[in-house]
Design a protein around this motif. Sequence first.
Motif, PDB file in Angstrom:
ATOM      1  N   MET A   6       7.363  -7.099   9.807  1.00 27.63           N
ATOM      2  CA  MET A   6       7.713  -8.317  10.558  1.00 27.63           C
ATOM      3  C   MET A   6       9.203  -8.330  10.880  1.00 27.63           C
ATOM      4  SD  MET A   6       5.326 -11.178   8.693  1.00 27.63           S
ATOM      5  CE  MET A   6       5.883 -12.522   9.737  1.00 27.63           C
ATOM      6  N   ASP A   7      10.027  -7.929   9.929  1.00 30.22           N
ATOM      7  CA  ASP A   7      11.470  -7.844  10.185  1.00 30.22           C
ATOM      8  C   ASP A   7      11.763  -6.883  11.340  1.00 30.22           C
ATOM      9  OD1 ASP A   7      12.020  -9.635   8.103  1.00 30.22           O
ATOM     10  OD2 ASP A   7      12.474  -8.044   6.656  1.00 30.22           O
ATOM     11  N   TRP A   8      11.103  -5.713  11.344  1.00 23.12           N
ATOM     12  CA  TRP A   8      11.336  -4.728  12.400  1.00 23.12           C
ATOM     13  C   TRP A   8      10.965  -5.273  13.775  1.00 23.12           C
ATOM     14  CZ3 TRP A   8       8.354  -0.303   9.541  1.00 23.12           C
ATOM     15  CH2 TRP A   8       9.161   0.218   8.530  1.00 23.12           C
ATOM     16  N   PHE A   9       9.942  -6.116  13.834  1.00 19.78           N
ATOM     17  CA  PHE A   9       9.480  -6.639  15.118  1.00 19.78           C
ATOM     18  C   PHE A   9      10.162  -7.947  15.506  1.00 19.78           C
ATOM     19  CE2 PHE A   9       6.263  -3.460  14.450  1.00 19.78           C
ATOM     20  CZ  PHE A   9       5.891  -3.070  15.726  1.00 19.78           C
ATOM     21  N   GLY A  10      11.225  -8.309  14.771  1.00 18.10           N
ATOM     22  CA  GLY A  10      12.010  -9.475  15.133  1.00 18.10           C
ATOM     23  C   GLY A  10      11.518 -10.798  14.566  1.00 18.10           C
ATOM     24  N   TYR A  11      10.575 -10.739  13.651  1.00 15.51           N
ATOM     25  CA  TYR A  11      10.093 -11.951  12.991  1.00 15.51           C
ATOM     26  C   TYR A  11      10.766 -12.049  11.622  1.00 15.51           C
ATOM     27  CZ  TYR A  11       6.496 -11.429  16.542  1.00 15.51           C
ATOM     28  OH  TYR A  11       5.847 -11.269  17.729  1.00 15.51           O
ATOM     29  N   TYR A  12      10.590 -13.168  10.962  1.00 18.43           N
ATOM     30  CA  TYR A  12      11.152 -13.305   9.628  1.00 18.43           C
ATOM     31  C   TYR A  12      10.072 -13.000   8.599  1.00 18.43           C
ATOM     32  CZ  TYR A  12      13.305 -15.243   5.465  1.00 18.43           C
ATOM     33  OH  TYR A  12      13.815 -15.394   4.210  1.00 18.43           O
ATOM     34  N   GLY A  13      10.178 -11.823   7.996  1.00 18.46           N
ATOM     35  CA  GLY A  13       9.256 -11.449   6.925  1.00 18.46           C
ATOM     36  C   GLY A  13       9.730 -12.014   5.603  1.00 18.46           C
ATOM     37  N   GLY A  14      11.039 -11.980   5.426  1.00 18.96           N
ATOM     38  CA  GLY A  14      11.632 -12.533   4.219  1.00 18.96           C
ATOM     39  C   GLY A  14      11.467 -11.643   3.007  1.00 18.96           C
ATOM     40  N   PRO A  15      12.150 -12.015   1.929  1.00 15.37           N
ATOM     41  CA  PRO A  15      12.066 -11.218   0.702  1.00 15.37           C
ATOM     42  C   PRO A  15      10.725 -11.431  -0.005  1.00 15.37           C
ATOM     43  CG  PRO A  15      13.415 -13.152   0.343  1.00 15.37           C
ATOM     44  CD  PRO A  15      13.051 -13.147   1.799  1.00 15.37           C
ATOM     45  N   CYS A  16      10.340 -10.452  -0.800  1.00 11.83           N
ATOM     46  CA  CYS A  16       9.119 -10.572  -1.600  1.00 11.83           C
ATOM     47  C   CYS A  16       9.395 -11.472  -2.798  1.00 11.83           C
ATOM     48  CB  CYS A  16       8.671  -9.196  -2.102  1.00 11.83           C
ATOM     49  SG  CYS A  16       8.067  -8.132  -0.798  1.00 11.83           S
ATOM     50  N   ARG A  17       8.409 -12.263  -3.159  1.00 12.53           N
ATOM     51  CA  ARG A  17       8.521 -13.080  -4.369  1.00 12.53           C
ATOM     52  C   ARG A  17       7.890 -12.323  -5.529  1.00 12.53           C
ATOM     53  NH1 ARG A  17       5.984 -18.629  -2.341  1.00 12.53           N
ATOM     54  NH2 ARG A  17       4.528 -17.138  -1.527  1.00 12.53           N
ATOM     55  N   ALA A  18       8.419 -12.573  -6.727  1.00  8.70           N
ATOM     56  CA  ALA A  18       7.889 -11.938  -7.938  1.00  8.70           C
ATOM     57  C   ALA A  18       6.405 -12.266  -8.058  1.00  8.70           C
ATOM     58  CB  ALA A  18       8.656 -12.438  -9.152  1.00  8.70           C
ATOM     59  N   PRO A  19       5.617 -11.347  -8.488  1.00 11.75           N
ATOM     60  CA  PRO A  19       5.953 -10.057  -9.087  1.00 11.75           C
ATOM     61  C   PRO A  19       6.035  -8.919  -8.077  1.00 11.75           C
ATOM     62  CG  PRO A  19       3.624 -10.414  -9.340  1.00 11.75           C
ATOM     63  CD  PRO A  19       4.185 -11.628  -8.623  1.00 11.75           C
ATOM     64  N   LEU A  20       5.907  -9.210  -6.780  1.00 12.43           N
ATOM     65  CA  LEU A  20       5.958  -8.150  -5.775  1.00 12.43           C
ATOM     66  C   LEU A  20       7.366  -7.587  -5.669  1.00 12.43           C
ATOM     67  CD1 LEU A  20       3.795  -9.748  -2.953  1.00 12.43           C
ATOM     68  CD2 LEU A  20       3.092  -8.072  -4.673  1.00 12.43           C
ATOM     69  N   GLN A  21       7.445  -6.299  -5.397  1.00 13.14           N
ATOM     70  CA  GLN A  21       8.722  -5.603  -5.242  1.00 13.14           C
ATOM     71  C   GLN A  21       8.900  -5.197  -3.789  1.00 13.14           C
ATOM     72  OE1 GLN A  21      10.858  -5.010  -7.973  1.00 13.14           O
ATOM     73  NE2 GLN A  21       9.426  -6.465  -8.881  1.00 13.14           N
ATOM     74  N   GLU A  22      10.152  -5.123  -3.374  1.00 13.37           N
ATOM     75  CA  GLU A  22      10.451  -4.604  -2.036  1.00 13.37           C
ATOM     76  C   GLU A  22      10.014  -3.138  -1.982  1.00 13.37           C
ATOM     77  OE1 GLU A  22      11.812  -6.512   0.426  1.00 13.37           O
ATOM     78  OE2 GLU A  22      11.916  -8.216  -0.949  1.00 13.37           O
ATOM     79  N   LEU A  23       9.834  -2.619  -0.789  1.00 13.76           N
ATOM     80  CA  LEU A  23       9.478  -1.212  -0.621  1.00 13.76           C
ATOM     81  C   LEU A  23      10.649  -0.321  -1.006  1.00 13.76           C
ATOM     82  CD1 LEU A  23       7.674  -1.267   2.860  1.00 13.76           C
ATOM     83  CD2 LEU A  23       6.624  -1.343   0.590  1.00 13.76           C
ATOM     84  N   SER A  24      10.339   0.842  -1.566  1.00 15.43           N
ATOM     85  CA  SER A  24      11.383   1.839  -1.813  1.00 15.43           C
ATOM     86  C   SER A  24      11.757   2.456  -0.465  1.00 15.43           C
ATOM     87  CB  SER A  24      10.859   2.931  -2.750  1.00 15.43           C
ATOM     88  OG  SER A  24       9.864   3.710  -2.089  1.00 15.43           O
ATOM     89  N   SER A  25      12.852   3.224  -0.421  1.00 20.39           N
ATOM     90  CA  SER A  25      13.236   3.872   0.855  1.00 20.39           C
ATOM     91  C   SER A  25      12.160   4.827   1.330  1.00 20.39           C
ATOM     92  CB  SER A  25      14.537   4.657   0.772  1.00 20.39           C
ATOM     93  OG  SER A  25      15.299   4.358  -0.308  1.00 20.39           O
ATOM     94  N   ALA A  26      11.535   5.553   0.407  1.00 21.40           N
ATOM     95  CA  ALA A  26      10.480   6.493   0.791  1.00 21.40           C
ATOM     96  C   ALA A  26       9.274   5.738   1.359  1.00 21.40           C
ATOM     97  CB  ALA A  26      10.056   7.339  -0.411  1.00 21.40           C
ATOM     98  N   GLU A  27       8.914   4.618   0.736  1.00 21.68           N
ATOM     99  CA  GLU A  27       7.796   3.813   1.242  1.00 21.68           C
ATOM    100  C   GLU A  27       8.131   3.224   2.606  1.00 21.68           C
ATOM    101  OE1 GLU A  27       5.723   2.116  -2.839  1.00 21.68           O
ATOM    102  OE2 GLU A  27       7.592   1.192  -2.149  1.00 21.68           O
ATOM    103  N   GLU A  28       9.360   2.756   2.754  1.00 20.17           N
ATOM    104  CA  GLU A  28       9.778   2.189   4.034  1.00 20.17           C
ATOM    105  C   GLU A  28       9.726   3.244   5.137  1.00 20.17           C
ATOM    106  OE1 GLU A  28      13.680   0.041   5.930  1.00 20.17           O
ATOM    107  OE2 GLU A  28      13.263  -0.322   3.797  1.00 20.17           O
ATOM    108  N   GLU A  29      10.143   4.455   4.813  1.00 19.55           N
ATOM    109  CA  GLU A  29      10.107   5.554   5.787  1.00 19.55           C
ATOM    110  C   GLU A  29       8.660   5.890   6.167  1.00 19.55           C
ATOM    111  OE1 GLU A  29      11.332  10.238   5.847  1.00 19.55           O
ATOM    112  OE2 GLU A  29      12.690   8.864   4.803  1.00 19.55           O
TER     113      GLU A  29
END
Length: 166
Positions: free
Chosen positions: A131-154
């Motif tokens: 959503m962030d890439w497409f110009g929307y607001y995805g926002g940060p993940c709330r616990a217990p979810l984690q943000e993607l690692s760089s490898a996952e993002e790639e």
Amino acid sequence: MEMLGPRIWASVQQGLSRGLSRNVKGWASGEGRKVDIAGVYPPVTTPFTATAEVDYGKLEENLYKMGTIPFRGAVGGVCALANVLGAQVCQLERLCLTGQWEAAQKLQHRLIEPNSAVTRRFGIPGLKKTMDWFGYYGGPCRAPLQELSSAEEEALHMNFSSNGWL
């Protein structure tokens, strides 16, 4: 599913089992790649009678109709992908409703990998990043979810760019 006629249920099962993997052509069109769509099934709504009982006759009719559609998977979906590719998901529905099966199949094959990425592979963190890439607001993940690692993002970026969306 015992209430359904055995012939109808067998037809639907056969149609679903044929749709567990697809060969797709080209990077943007899927050439030379096999896309695993195991575990991705079209949802079937449960019809009810006026007395709130399951309408097995209508359910059987719906399953029969689903089994006769030459384009598997266009019956419905978990449309997390519509958060970022809404126009394309709606276009897929329009193509199906107007019987443009070849164009619908081509579009669906470009949507399978990104859809799997934002649903079962990377889940909510993947959807938020996209959503962030497409110009929307995805926002940060709330616990217990984690943000993607760089490898996952790639890898997520590759799922969208290799299909022509980024």
